[in-house]
Design a protein around this motif. Structure first.
Motif, PDB file in Angstrom:
ATOM      1  N   THR A 198       3.110   8.947   3.305  1.00  0.00           N
ATOM      2  CA  THR A 198       4.524   9.186   3.575  1.00  0.00           C
ATOM      3  C   THR A 198       5.393   8.775   2.387  1.00  0.00           C
ATOM      4  O   THR A 198       6.300   9.499   1.981  1.00  0.00           O
ATOM      5  N   LEU A 222       1.772  14.291  10.454  1.00  0.00           N
ATOM      6  CA  LEU A 222       2.314  12.992  10.858  1.00  0.00           C
ATOM      7  C   LEU A 222       2.947  12.275   9.671  1.00  0.00           C
ATOM      8  O   LEU A 222       3.971  11.606   9.809  1.00  0.00           O
ATOM      9  N   GLY A 262       6.825  11.137   9.302  1.00  0.00           N
ATOM     10  CA  GLY A 262       7.289   9.826   8.842  1.00  0.00           C
ATOM     11  C   GLY A 262       8.354   9.962   7.760  1.00  0.00           C
ATOM     12  O   GLY A 262       9.366   9.264   7.768  1.00  0.00           O
ATOM     13  N   ARG A 290       6.156  -3.834   9.873  1.00  0.00           N
ATOM     14  CA  ARG A 290       5.559  -4.788  10.789  1.00  0.00           C
ATOM     15  C   ARG A 290       6.523  -5.097  11.927  1.00  0.00           C
ATOM     16  O   ARG A 290       7.709  -4.841  11.847  1.00  0.00           O
ATOM     17  N   ALA A 291       5.949  -5.741  12.958  1.00  0.00           N
ATOM     18  CA  ALA A 291       6.700  -6.048  14.175  1.00  0.00           C
ATOM     19  C   ALA A 291       8.001  -6.796  13.881  1.00  0.00           C
ATOM     20  O   ALA A 291       9.035  -6.521  14.493  1.00  0.00           O
ATOM     21  N   VAL A 292       7.952  -7.717  12.915  1.00  0.00           N
ATOM     22  CA  VAL A 292       9.125  -8.562  12.666  1.00  0.00           C
ATOM     23  C   VAL A 292      10.346  -7.728  12.262  1.00  0.00           C
ATOM     24  O   VAL A 292      11.486  -8.074  12.585  1.00  0.00           O
ATOM     25  N   ASP A 343       8.569   3.899   4.059  1.00  0.00           N
ATOM     26  CA  ASP A 343       8.128   4.489   5.313  1.00  0.00           C
ATOM     27  C   ASP A 343       8.601   3.616   6.486  1.00  0.00           C
ATOM     28  O   ASP A 343       8.045   2.570   6.749  1.00  0.00           O
ATOM     29  N   HIS A 392      11.092  -4.709  13.405  1.00  0.00           N
ATOM     30  CA  HIS A 392      11.648  -4.111  14.620  1.00  0.00           C
ATOM     31  C   HIS A 392      12.332  -5.164  15.498  1.00  0.00           C
ATOM     32  O   HIS A 392      13.351  -4.890  16.127  1.00  0.00           O
ATOM     33  N   MET A 452       0.840  -1.195   0.000  1.00  0.00           N
ATOM     34  CA  MET A 452       0.000   0.000   0.000  1.00  0.00           C
ATOM     35  C   MET A 452       0.874   1.242   0.000  1.00  0.00           C
ATOM     36  O   MET A 452       1.743   1.388   0.854  1.00  0.00           O
ATOM     37  N   ILE A 459       8.454   3.792   9.643  1.00  0.00           N
ATOM     38  CA  ILE A 459       7.618   3.597  10.836  1.00  0.00           C
ATOM     39  C   ILE A 459       6.560   2.525  10.597  1.00  0.00           C
ATOM     40  O   ILE A 459       6.103   1.870  11.512  1.00  0.00           O
ATOM     41  N   GLY A 460       6.166   2.404   9.328  1.00  0.00           N
ATOM     42  CA  GLY A 460       5.030   1.553   9.026  1.00  0.00           C
ATOM     43  C   GLY A 460       5.338   0.063   9.000  1.00  0.00           C
ATOM     44  O   GLY A 460       4.460  -0.735   8.728  1.00  0.00           O
ATOM     45  N   ALA A 480      -3.004  14.780  10.329  1.00  0.00           N
ATOM     46  CA  ALA A 480      -2.647  13.578   9.577  1.00  0.00           C
ATOM     47  C   ALA A 480      -1.508  13.887   8.601  1.00  0.00           C
ATOM     48  O   ALA A 480      -0.554  13.118   8.464  1.00  0.00           O
TER      49      ALA A 480
END
Lengths: 237, 240
Positions: free
Chosen positions: A5, A147, A151, A182-184, A177, A186, A1, A179-180, A144
């Motif tokens: 940003t 923000l 980013g 997924r957890a994996v 981007d 980070h 998607m 910040i966007g 928005a």
């Protein structure tokens, strides 16, 4: 998607002016898009403000220099807490919090300040400060947009911090981007920081570089790191 | 649904949490676990949306990669995104009938062994700030009582996010949301570091971090910060 940003980063990179001025272009584009009077970008470390990167005008420059010199102000607060510091009426809320900064900022004609921390979890990069000459809230659309620019600024500072050469158009694909993710991604950043004995910022860049050279997504490479199928140890890399 | 005594205990526990100093990520984590217990569902996740409208997983009752993926791929489509966009609860969706509705999400959910899903909005007045997502292995329905409890738990999550001050200013919500999202990223980074330092999986690392925080009466975020800045020796976790 394609996030807003990513779109902002694409527009900034399309511009053929030298890469060094990327941050200058960012603050100008941000002021126009959010419709505020001016925007400043300041570098932050764990011990406080580390330098003014860009400012759209004299008042923005004053606002950043004051915070840099005094070590107080909305940008310092937002960097410490990791939250935006939104002060739609500086004359009302500022003096009690930062007496010296507020006096200087009000005199420079600043009526409202909106500070957005540029962080990726524990990676603390800087703060994007938007100001207006009149007091007043940001609308939710403006918030928005601000923000999304934060980013974009985070992504750019991260690349600038961990690169010795200037950014070129070849970097455009890598300006996603940050910040966007997924957890994996980070989690993998944490693993790489330990394995390669580098900072989290450098670890995120290593992951990005590995993803880029393998032609795979950061999520996919991150998954390999988390599963220990890929390691970044000194002796094994 | 579990008996009313247990239900009362859970809400007492949550109310107690809210009057003390607490960690938002930990609160949301506990909420997902209580959802699974009280509603007898098999997985629960809480997704928050930032003001840019992008949803991010904040807490889930499961740590297995395949199930986590189910929450995360809802950045693009799925019950949470739909619930977030409409502000309406999405309940009792049988996944065998949802292939056209969510062509990417549904096969993944079925592949992970689930048959039914629900999403309940986290609402604050006119604004939707996130969604509580529930999954069951069996294709069973949640009745109105279950859904009311689920919605109450989602409301507790909303209140938790806004606990610090009254919502006099529109700005507060975005400050809280952004702070919560950043805390989650920080905890993921710390999980990775603990995993690398001790040789466990990231899921185990998370369990260690949480139990250390609880035992010592400190917040999950502060333990994670300590790991990241080196002030907390993560090898202590492995020795227990």
């Amino acid at each position: 998607m394609a996030s807003r940003t990513t779109e902002i980063l694409g527009d900034l990179m399309d511009d053929s002016s030298p890469a060094e001025s990327l941050t200058d272009r960012l603050v100008v584009a941000c002021a126009v898009a959010v419709s505020v009077t001016g925007v400043g970008l300041i570098l932050m470390t764990d011990s406080g403000p580390a330098g003014v990167v860009a400012a759209t005008d004299e008042a923005a420059s004053t606002m950043e220099k004051l915070q840099f010199g005094l070590g107080e102000g909305p940008c310092v607060d937002s960097s410490v807490t990791g939250r935006p510091a939104l002060h739609p009426d500086l004359a009302r809320t500022g003096p009690a919090l930062w007496p010296v900064f507020s006096a200087g900022a009000l005199e420079a004609g600043i009526g409202a300040i909106f500070a957005f921390p540029l962080r990726v979890g524990a990676i603390r990069l800087g703060v994007l400060d938007l100001y207006r000459d009149e007091p007043g809230h940001l609308t939710s659309d403006q918030l928005a947009e601000a923000l999304s620019f934060a980013g974009a600024a985070t992504t750019i500072l991260l690349l600038l911090e961990t690169r010795s050469s200037p950014l070129g158009s070849a970097d455009a694909d890598r300006l996603d981007d940050v910040i966007g993710h997924r957890a994996v991604v980070h989690q993998a950043t944490g693993l790489i920081a330990v394995q390669a004995k580098v900072s989290l910022a450098a670890a995120l860049s290593l992951l990005r570089a590995a993803s880029f050279s393998a032609g795979r997504s950061m999520e996919a490479v991150g998954r390999d790191v988390v599963d220990r199928a890929l390691r970044f140890d000194d002796d094994n890399d | 649904m579990k008996g009313s005594t247990r239900l009362a205990q859970v809400f007492v526990e949550l109310a107690d949490t809210l009057v003390e100093e607490f960690d938002i990520v930990e609160l949301l984590q506990v909420l997902t676990e209580r959802c699974v217990e009280l509603l007898e569902v098999d997985a629960a996740g809480l997704m928050l949306a930032d003001q840019r409208g992008r949803v991010q997983l904040m807490a889930s009752s499961v740590e297995e990669a395949r199930s986590l993926e189910l929450f995360e791929l809802q950045v693009d489509e799925g019950p949470c995104l739909e619930c977030f966009a409409s502000g309406q609860a999405i309940t009792n969706v049988s996944l065998v009938e949802a292939r056209e509705r969510w062509p990417i999400f549904t096969p993944e959910a079925v592949g992970a062994g689930f048959s039914a899903t629900h999403a309940l909005p986290m609402r604050l007045r006119s604004q939707v700030i996130g969604a509580l997502n529930l999954f069951t292995h069996a294709d069973v329905r949640l009745d109105d009582d279950d859904l009311a409890v689920g919605q109450a738990l989602a409301d507790v999550a909303t209140i938790g996010l806004l606990h610090e001050r009254s919502l006099r200013e529109q700005t507060l919500l975005s400050e809280q949301l952004q702070g919560a999202l950043q805390s989650r990223v920080l905890i993921e980074q710390a999980k990775g570091m603990v995993a690398a330092l001790t040789g466990v999986t990231v899921a185990e690392a998370f369990v260690w971090l949480r139990s250390h925080a609880r035992r010592n009466g400190v917040t999950l975020t502060s333990v994670a910060s300590g790991v990241v800045d080196g002030s907390f020796d993560a090898s202590v976790l492995a020795k227990r």
